[in-house]
Design an enzyme around this catalytic site. Structure first.
Site, mmCIF file in Angstrom:
data_model
loop_
_atom_site.group_PDB
_atom_site.id
_atom_site.type_symbol
_atom_site.label_atom_id
_atom_site.label_comp_id
_atom_site.label_asym_id
_atom_site.label_seq_id
_atom_site.Cartn_x
_atom_site.Cartn_y
_atom_site.Cartn_z
ATOM 1 N N ARG A 171 6.746 37.537 -1.345
ATOM 2 C CA ARG A 171 7.259 36.736 -0.232
ATOM 3 C C ARG A 171 8.758 36.959 -0.089
ATOM 4 O O ARG A 171 9.411 37.509 -0.965
ATOM 5 C CB ARG A 171 6.942 35.261 -0.421
ATOM 6 C CG ARG A 171 7.638 34.609 -1.595
ATOM 7 C CD ARG A 171 7.346 33.119 -1.626
ATOM 8 N NE ARG A 171 7.968 32.496 -2.784
ATOM 9 C CZ ARG A 171 7.842 31.215 -3.087
ATOM 10 N NH1 ARG A 171 7.126 30.419 -2.334
ATOM 11 N NH2 ARG A 171 8.427 30.723 -4.149
ATOM 12 N N ASN B 185 12.567 28.610 4.557
ATOM 13 C CA ASN B 185 12.228 27.904 3.313
ATOM 14 C C ASN B 185 13.064 28.443 2.166
ATOM 15 O O ASN B 185 13.177 29.659 2.008
ATOM 16 C CB ASN B 185 10.745 28.110 2.963
ATOM 17 C CG ASN B 185 10.266 27.170 1.872
ATOM 18 O OD1 ASN B 185 10.242 25.961 2.075
ATOM 19 N ND2 ASN B 185 9.927 27.710 0.724
ATOM 20 N N GLU B 186 13.677 27.548 1.433
ATOM 21 C CA GLU B 186 14.420 27.938 0.225
ATOM 22 C C GLU B 186 15.132 29.277 0.409
ATOM 23 O O GLU B 186 14.844 30.266 -0.283
ATOM 24 C CB GLU B 186 13.490 28.014 -0.978
ATOM 25 C CG GLU B 186 13.079 26.666 -1.497
ATOM 26 C CD GLU B 186 12.351 26.740 -2.837
ATOM 27 O OE1 GLU B 186 11.883 27.829 -3.208
ATOM 28 O OE2 GLU B 186 12.247 25.706 -3.499
ATOM 29 N N GLU C 92 10.413 19.045 -2.360
ATOM 30 C CA GLU C 92 9.367 19.561 -3.248
ATOM 31 C C GLU C 92 9.672 19.203 -4.689
ATOM 32 O O GLU C 92 10.822 19.296 -5.122
ATOM 33 C CB GLU C 92 9.351 21.104 -3.230
ATOM 34 C CG GLU C 92 8.885 21.763 -1.984
ATOM 35 C CD GLU C 92 8.924 23.287 -2.144
ATOM 36 O OE1 GLU C 92 8.928 23.793 -3.278
ATOM 37 O OE2 GLU C 92 8.991 23.965 -1.120
ATOM 38 N N TRP D 59 5.475 29.459 -12.842
ATOM 39 C CA TRP D 59 6.416 30.574 -12.869
ATOM 40 C C TRP D 59 7.211 30.670 -14.169
ATOM 41 O O TRP D 59 8.213 31.366 -14.242
ATOM 42 C CB TRP D 59 7.345 30.533 -11.654
ATOM 43 C CG TRP D 59 7.768 29.158 -11.196
ATOM 44 C CD1 TRP D 59 7.250 28.479 -10.126
ATOM 45 C CD2 TRP D 59 8.781 28.307 -11.748
ATOM 46 N NE1 TRP D 59 7.877 27.257 -9.978
ATOM 47 C CE2 TRP D 59 8.818 27.127 -10.963
ATOM 48 C CE3 TRP D 59 9.653 28.411 -12.830
ATOM 49 C CZ2 TRP D 59 9.691 26.071 -11.223
ATOM 50 C CZ3 TRP D 59 10.519 27.362 -13.091
ATOM 51 C CH2 TRP D 59 10.530 26.212 -12.291
ATOM 52 N N GLU E 175 0.017 31.391 -6.368
ATOM 53 C CA GLU E 175 0.340 30.059 -6.897
ATOM 54 C C GLU E 175 -0.904 29.222 -7.172
ATOM 55 O O GLU E 175 -0.849 27.998 -7.153
ATOM 56 C CB GLU E 175 1.301 29.360 -5.932
ATOM 57 C CG GLU E 175 2.634 30.081 -5.894
ATOM 58 C CD GLU E 175 3.704 29.363 -5.093
ATOM 59 O OE1 GLU E 175 3.396 28.896 -3.987
ATOM 60 O OE2 GLU E 175 4.836 29.284 -5.581
ATOM 61 N N LYS E 176 -2.008 29.907 -7.447
ATOM 62 C CA LYS E 176 -3.250 29.146 -7.634
ATOM 63 C C LYS E 176 -3.215 28.297 -8.900
ATOM 64 O O LYS E 176 -3.949 27.330 -9.000
ATOM 65 C CB LYS E 176 -4.484 30.056 -7.604
ATOM 66 C CG LYS E 176 -4.504 31.176 -8.623
ATOM 67 C CD LYS E 176 -5.747 32.037 -8.402
ATOM 68 C CE LYS E 176 -5.788 33.226 -9.345
ATOM 69 N NZ LYS E 176 -4.692 34.207 -9.072
ATOM 70 N N HIS F 206 -0.463 26.721 -9.835
ATOM 71 C CA HIS F 206 0.610 25.729 -9.678
ATOM 72 C C HIS F 206 -0.052 24.411 -9.316
ATOM 73 O O HIS F 206 -0.915 24.368 -8.449
ATOM 74 C CB HIS F 206 1.561 26.176 -8.568
ATOM 75 C CG HIS F 206 2.842 25.403 -8.514
ATOM 76 N ND1 HIS F 206 2.892 24.088 -8.115
ATOM 77 C CD2 HIS F 206 4.117 25.767 -8.797
ATOM 78 C CE1 HIS F 206 4.154 23.672 -8.158
ATOM 79 N NE2 HIS F 206 4.912 24.670 -8.575
HETATM 80 C C1 GAL Z 1 9.305 26.694 -4.283
HETATM 81 C C2 GAL Z 1 8.704 27.090 -2.953
HETATM 82 C C3 GAL Z 1 7.258 26.709 -2.828
HETATM 83 C C4 GAL Z 1 6.524 27.002 -4.099
HETATM 84 C C5 GAL Z 1 7.171 26.251 -5.226
HETATM 85 C C6 GAL Z 1 6.477 26.481 -6.549
HETATM 86 O O1 GAL Z 1 10.177 27.702 -4.691
HETATM 87 O O2 GAL Z 1 9.430 26.564 -1.872
HETATM 88 O O3 GAL Z 1 6.712 27.436 -1.755
HETATM 89 O O4 GAL Z 1 6.560 28.372 -4.350
HETATM 90 O O5 GAL Z 1 8.494 26.675 -5.371
HETATM 91 O O6 GAL Z 1 7.165 25.862 -7.632
#
Ligand code: GAL
Length: 613
Positions: A113, A151-152, A310, A318, A358-359, A361
């Site tokens: 991404r 985003n971020e 978030e 991660w 991210e499955k 997460h």
């Molecule tokens: C952020 C992001 C999200 C998701 C999240 C996972 O960096 O905006 O889309 O990836 O982390 O921790």
């Protein structure tokens, strides 16, 4: 601009919602579960570009229309993303020049991404066009409560070292310096034969043989942050054209390891500050880090309520190993953020993905489904936040401010410093931790903020400092504030040129001290100091040769509060204190003390200033 609609008039609650990952019937279950959980808002469309613009200029909005309608029918407000965070494969296939390039000249390919260059005109044009189309289509939709640009920013694509960035860097330098003489002077190019005679010779600070020019690197960090800010502003302008009354945000990242953007500059361009924060339980002081981050976001927001856009209900995915959170932690972490000024609590993400990167997460609805302890906790949190309506919009009051400047951080962590094992955040976080352990609230603010209302100002490792900011600190002390300056503050000007005549040049006069030489400590090495009282303590990371000059000062001399008791500086001052005529006090701390010593020192500073601890 009011954000009340996202908050449902109280504390907002929700998360990222990615319906395009699920069959339509799941959406119906989603909105029912959202009602059960007390969700007031979702962030929609963050990674939806390839599902909205299926080919260049070809839009398929139907599914998004449905999702917006459905959410509205169920009373859920939408923080609608411009969907530009990640370009679709058709774009990078047709225009591979949008891809970012790393410090070694390697292209970062699509397949993950945020694979786009901050200075790609093609990317900017397509992103701004999509932002405009989104705004045109949804400006009047009743679910729309907020715009979420991209985003971020910079999470993965900064810095980029490509040729387009090189050209944009030259334009940025031309604006900053006007001519080459000023550039050569600011960068100190007399050193190592680096003098430029034509702006075209300037490149990004790509991989070099050895230590790169520090001011070149520093300017590239400023330029990179500004490049993305320009892109954010272009998207925001396109949105505003169609949707002038809806607040605009973009989610910052105030976690300790993220340092790519100067959010104090960015904050001027958002209607409401929002941030993402992932607590990393394996870090040494996770709770304290969360508290520091929240106090920093509040400072970035100028004290106004802010959005926790978030965080995670449980494990992230991660880290090498991703421990689950104990049940109850998310409640406590969320409330800690609310207590520090958040009036919206969001998660990544609503429903845990079945596929993709991210499955594993965590999410509000886990793989196990709603019949799970995690979802019950999510409902409990929604219920709790729903009962906290009356504190929405309230402000945190603090007598103490800790100064924080990303530009000083960039410079302090630049190449070839006296102690590269000392991170910029080590000192402000240690101070914040000590204050927190005494129940003292501190604002973490930019040195250019209004400092006049604080009884205590802490200036930790403010390595580079603008003259106006050093003057503001001195003015606050002259007006009666108690100021504690730590080592490695006021050492250099904003070009990272050392202020001569003895450290710390910018604060020498205020503090009444002069340092001739730094004595940084090796990792794990400590030096003994007397505490501020009778207790003995230790210092780590840093020590230095402090003297209290007797002849070059107007006004009172500094007194020695603590001394080094071993090593090459034995007998020399470690902590000094100078009383100023207007009732203010200027403290100087020349090492990073152990936690107990730091707590004792701060207790004295606070007591002197009349701040209850
Ligand atoms: C952020 C992001 C999200 C998701 C999240 C996972 O960096 O905006 O889309 O990836 O982390 O921790």
């Amino acid at each position: 601009m009011s954000v009340a609609r996202i908050n449902g008039g109280g504390i907002g609650y929700g998360g990222d919602y990615n319906p395009e990952q699920w069959p339509r019937q799941v959406w119906d279950e989603d909105v029912d579960l959202m009602a059960r959980a007390g969700v007031t808002f979702v962030t929609l469309g963050v990674f939806s570009w390839s599902w909205i613009e299926t080919a260049d200029g070809v839009y398929e909005f139907d599914w998004l229309d449905d999702a917006m309608d459905l959410l509205h029918e169920h009373g859920i407000a939408v923080d609608l993303a411009t969907a530009t965070a990640t370009p679709p494969p058709w774009l990078s296939h047709a225009h591979p020049e949008v891809l970012p390039v790393d410090v070694e000249g390697r292209t970062r390919w699509p397949g993950s991404r945020q694979a786009w260059c901050p200075n790609s005109p093609v990317f900017a044009a397509k992103a701004v066009r999509l932002a405009g189309e989104m705004a045109r289509r949804y400006a009047d939709h009743p679910a729309l409560a907020m715009w979420h640009i991209s985003n971020e920013y910079a999470c993965h694509n900064l810095p980029c070292y490509c040729d387009r960035c090189a050209a944009a860097f030259r334009r940025w330098l031309h604006e900053r310096y006007g001519g080459l003489d000023a550039l050569n002077d600011a960068w100190g190019t007399a050193f190592w034969s680096q003098r430029y005679t034509d702006l075209e010779q300037v490149l990004p600070p790509r991989l070099t043989t050895t230590i790169p020019n520090p001011t070149h690197v520093l300017d590239y960090r400023r330029f990179s942050s500004d490049s993305l800010l320009a892109l954010y502003r272009a998207e925001a302008a396109a949105v505003r054209e169609h949707s002038p009354d809806i607040p605009i945000t973009t989610n910052f990242m105030t976690m300790r390891h993220f340092d790519h953007l100067d959010y104090h500059r960015w904050a001027q361009h958002v209607d409401v500050v929002s941030t993402d924060h992932y607590i990393v339980n394996t870090w040494p002081h996770p709770r304290a880090e969360l508290a520091f981050s929240a106090d920093l976001v509040r400072g970035i927001a100028g004290g106004a309520p802010w959005i926790l856009m978030e965080h995670s209900t449980s494990a992230v995915n991660w880290q090498p190993t991703n421990p689950a959170k104990a049940l109850g932690q998310t409640l406590r972490d969320s409330l800690a953020q609310v207590a520090r000024g958040a009036d919206t609590v969001g998660f990544f993400q609503w429903r845990q993905s079945r596929a993709g990167a991210e499955k594993y997460h965590s999410a509000m609805v886990p793989h196990a489904g709603p019949d799970s302890a995690r979802f019950r906790e999510v409902c409990e949190l929604g219920d709790l936040l729903g009962r906290l309506k009356e504190i929405a919009g309230s402000r945190v009051a603090a007598d103490v401010a800790i100064l924080f400047d990303t530009q000083a951080r960039w410079a302090a962590e630049g190449p070839a410093m006296p102690n590269s094992a000392l991170a910029y955040l080590d000192t402000p976080e240690a101070v914040h931790r000590a204050l927190r352990s005494r129940g003292v609230t501190a604002d973490v603010v930019h040195p250019g903020s209004d400092l006049s209302g604080y009884r205590v100002l802490i200036v930790p490792t403010l390595y580079t400092v603008q003259p106006a900011h050093a003057e503001a600190v001195a003015a606050a002390a002259a007006a009666g504030a108690h100021v504690l300056v730590t080592f490695f503050s006021g050492i250099a000007d904003p070009d990272d040129h050392v202020l001569l005549g003895g450290y710390p040049g910018a604060f020498r006069e205020l503090l009444g001290v002069r340092v001739e030489e730094f004595f940084p400590l090796l990792p794990g090495e400590t030096v003994a100091v007397t505490g501020p009282g009778d207790a003995a303590g230790t210092g780590r990371s840093w020590s230095e040769d402090v003297t209290v000059p007797r002849d070059s000062l107007d006004g009172p001399l500094a007194g020695v509060v603590a001394t080094y008791t071993d090593g090459p500086l034995a007998g020399r001052p470690a902590i000094t204190r100078r009383e100023l005529p207007g009732g203010g006090v200027a403290w100087y701390l020349s090492t990073l003390p152990d936690d107990a010593t730091l707590r004792d020192l701060l207790a004295e500073v606070l007591a002197g200033a009349g701040v209850p601890a």
